[in-house]
Design a protein around this motif. Structure first.
Motif, short mmCIF file in Angstrom:
data_model
loop_
_atom_site.label_atom_id
_atom_site.label_comp_id
_atom_site.label_asym_id
_atom_site.label_seq_id
_atom_site.Cartn_x
_atom_site.Cartn_y
_atom_site.Cartn_z
N ARG A 297 15.04 7.30 10.64
CA ARG A 297 15.26 7.53 9.20
C ARG A 297 16.32 8.30 8.78
O ARG A 297 16.44 9.35 9.67
N ALA A 298 17.00 8.05 7.74
CA ALA A 298 17.92 9.14 7.11
C ALA A 298 17.27 10.23 6.82
O ALA A 298 15.99 10.40 6.36
N PRO A 299 18.04 11.44 6.43
CA PRO A 299 17.54 12.57 6.14
C PRO A 299 16.84 12.39 4.55
O PRO A 299 17.25 11.75 3.81
N GLY A 300 15.44 13.18 4.50
CA GLY A 300 14.73 12.89 3.26
C GLY A 300 13.86 11.61 3.09
O GLY A 300 13.36 11.70 1.96
N ILE A 301 14.11 10.74 4.00
CA ILE A 301 13.43 9.48 4.00
C ILE A 301 12.11 9.74 4.63
O ILE A 301 12.14 9.97 6.10
N ASP A 302 10.64 9.49 4.09
CA ASP A 302 9.63 9.53 4.76
C ASP A 302 9.13 8.11 5.40
O ASP A 302 8.60 8.18 6.34
N GLU A 303 9.43 6.83 4.81
CA GLU A 303 9.23 5.83 5.39
C GLU A 303 10.13 4.50 4.89
O GLU A 303 10.73 4.74 3.69
N ILE A 304 10.54 3.68 5.68
CA ILE A 304 11.03 2.44 5.55
C ILE A 304 10.06 1.42 5.08
O ILE A 304 8.98 1.16 5.93
N PHE A 305 10.42 0.69 3.97
CA PHE A 305 9.53 -0.49 3.44
C PHE A 305 10.17 -1.85 3.68
O PHE A 305 11.45 -2.09 3.80
N TYR A 306 9.24 -2.98 3.98
CA TYR A 306 9.96 -4.03 3.98
C TYR A 306 9.83 -4.65 2.35
O TYR A 306 9.09 -4.18 1.54
N PRO A 307 10.61 -5.83 1.89
CA PRO A 307 10.50 -6.22 0.91
C PRO A 307 9.27 -6.82 0.22
O PRO A 307 8.58 -7.50 0.97
N GLY A 308 8.59 -6.35 -0.88
CA GLY A 308 7.41 -6.59 -1.30
C GLY A 308 6.40 -5.26 -1.09
O GLY A 308 5.31 -5.46 -1.60
N GLU A 309 6.53 -4.66 -0.09
CA GLU A 309 5.55 -3.63 0.54
C GLU A 309 5.21 -2.63 -0.60
O GLU A 309 4.04 -2.38 -0.88
N ILE A 310 6.30 -2.14 -1.52
CA ILE A 310 6.00 -1.20 -2.39
C ILE A 310 5.26 -1.67 -3.54
O ILE A 310 4.23 -0.89 -3.99
N GLU A 311 5.42 -3.11 -4.02
CA GLU A 311 4.70 -3.65 -4.91
C GLU A 311 3.30 -3.70 -4.55
O GLU A 311 2.54 -3.78 -5.32
N ALA A 312 3.04 -4.26 -3.29
CA ALA A 312 1.54 -4.73 -3.05
C ALA A 312 0.74 -3.19 -2.68
O ALA A 312 -0.20 -3.02 -3.26
N ARG A 313 1.43 -1.97 -2.40
CA ARG A 313 0.63 -0.90 -2.30
C ARG A 313 0.45 -0.26 -3.83
O ARG A 313 -0.62 0.11 -4.30
#
Length: 346
Positions: A297-313
């Motif tokens: 991950r780049a600095p300051g990024i806690d997690e990488i998401f796949y498309p649709g994952e944020i909406e599902a959460r």
């Protein structure tokens, strides 16, 4: 902000649309698409639009009684005339037909004309993913951006969506307009008294602006510069020109109470099992997702998401905690409901 239970909000919207003459099934679908957008964390396409559609129903711009025809045994490619009905009802029928065709032929597509604005595109591609298919939908829309190099709105943001099953994960869902941002987000910012980021819009004189009202009066910028313009042009060919529907400046959107929409769509489903076993596809989808999420991950990024994952959460959390609605949306909903003699759930 006031927190409202999603089920109560859905029931409220259904009663409003039924009061306006929509058949019960159509009222329930339209209400569900709005609440689902809020559940996914996209209020620009959520319940704030309830009375935008209502005003078009009242003016006759949307025909409440128009129901799209369906084919029991469709060919691989079909055409549906929406008859100026509710865009969500037309899009659902088109995707259902595309899925049936895909199950029979491996791939199914439907060109749609004389429809209307259908809200959140991935609401319909999710149908395909849930049926073991890869789904695609595109639509044209009322003018939102200038052709590259221009300063007058001539073409829509013309969004499109892809969805696919993802094994043990919620479906992969991509839903994007070809503008730098969906126009509804400018309406949200205006309602909340917030500035918009630079790069979203320019005013009527062609100058960049952070004022959402000036951006609405002007034009939204394409995503990725000339590339966004090229993609939105292609989506108008696919959705409007191919189907024989309206296109470019002739399309009328949901933001005004009158005027025939003339919106066109293109809907497609691919049956995964015609290419390979669904279980193998889903296992590879899980591996694909894992390879993305395991990326350093780049600095300051806690997690990488796949498309649709944020909406599902967001959906899971909002179903438990309720939906937060701002004061201006509550006011608009209350005033609209009062005209219909309906008591809102807040």
């Amino acid at each position: 902000m006031t927190r409202v239970a999603p089920d109560a909000l859905r029931d409220f919207a259904t009663r409003c649309y039924a009061q306006l003459g929509l058949p019960q099934a159509s009222a329930e679908l339209l209400a569900d698409t709005l609440v689902q957008a809020d559940l996914w964390g996209h209020p620009s396409h959520g319940i704030m639009r309830l009375f935008w559609y209502a005003k078009r129903l009242e003016s006759g711009a949307i025909r409440a009684d128009a129901l799209p025809p369906t084919e029991d045994s469709p060919g691989a490619l079909g055409v549906i005339d929406g008859g100026d009905g509710v865009g969500q009802v037309v899009a659902q029928a088109a995707m259902a037909q595309a899925i049936r065709a895909a199950k029979a032929h491996g791939i199914g597509a439907v060109a749609v004309r004389n429809s209307g604005h259908f809200g959140t595109a991935m609401y319909f591609t999710r149908m395909a993913a849930q049926a073991g298919c890869i789904g695609f939908i595109s639509t044209n829309a009322s003018p939102a951006m200038a052709p590259w190099g221009g300063r007058e709105k001539r073409i829509g943001n013309n969004p499109f969506s892809w969805a696919a099953p993802a094994g043990r994960h919620p479906p992969m869902m991509v839903d994007m307009a070809n503008t730098a941002v969906a126009r509804g987000k400018l309406y949200v910012a205006r309602a909340r008294g917030q500035a918009i980021p630079e790069g979203w819009a320019m005013d009527a004189t062609g100058q960049m602006t952070t004022d959402p009202a000036a951006g609405i009066a002007g034009t939204i910028l394409p995503m990725a510069g000339h590339k966004g313009y090229a993609i939105t042009f292609a989506m108008d060919v696919l959705s409007g020109v191919l189907s024989g529907s309206s296109f470019a400046p002739a399309v009328v959107g949901p933001y005004v109470p009158e005027g025939r929409s003339g919106v066109g769509h293109f809907v497609m489903a691919v049956d995964i099992a015609h290419c390979r076993p669904l279980a193998e596809f889903e296992a590879d989808m899980e591996r694909l997702i894992a390879s993305m999420k395991d990326t350093p991950r780049a600095p300051g990024i806690d997690e990488i998401f796949y498309p649709g994952e944020i909406e599902a959460r967001h959906d899971l959390r909002a179903r438990h905690e309720g939906l937060d609605l701002p004061a201006d949306v509550l006011r608009d909903l209350s005033e609209g409901a009062a005209r219909l003699g309906i008591t809102p759930p807040f």
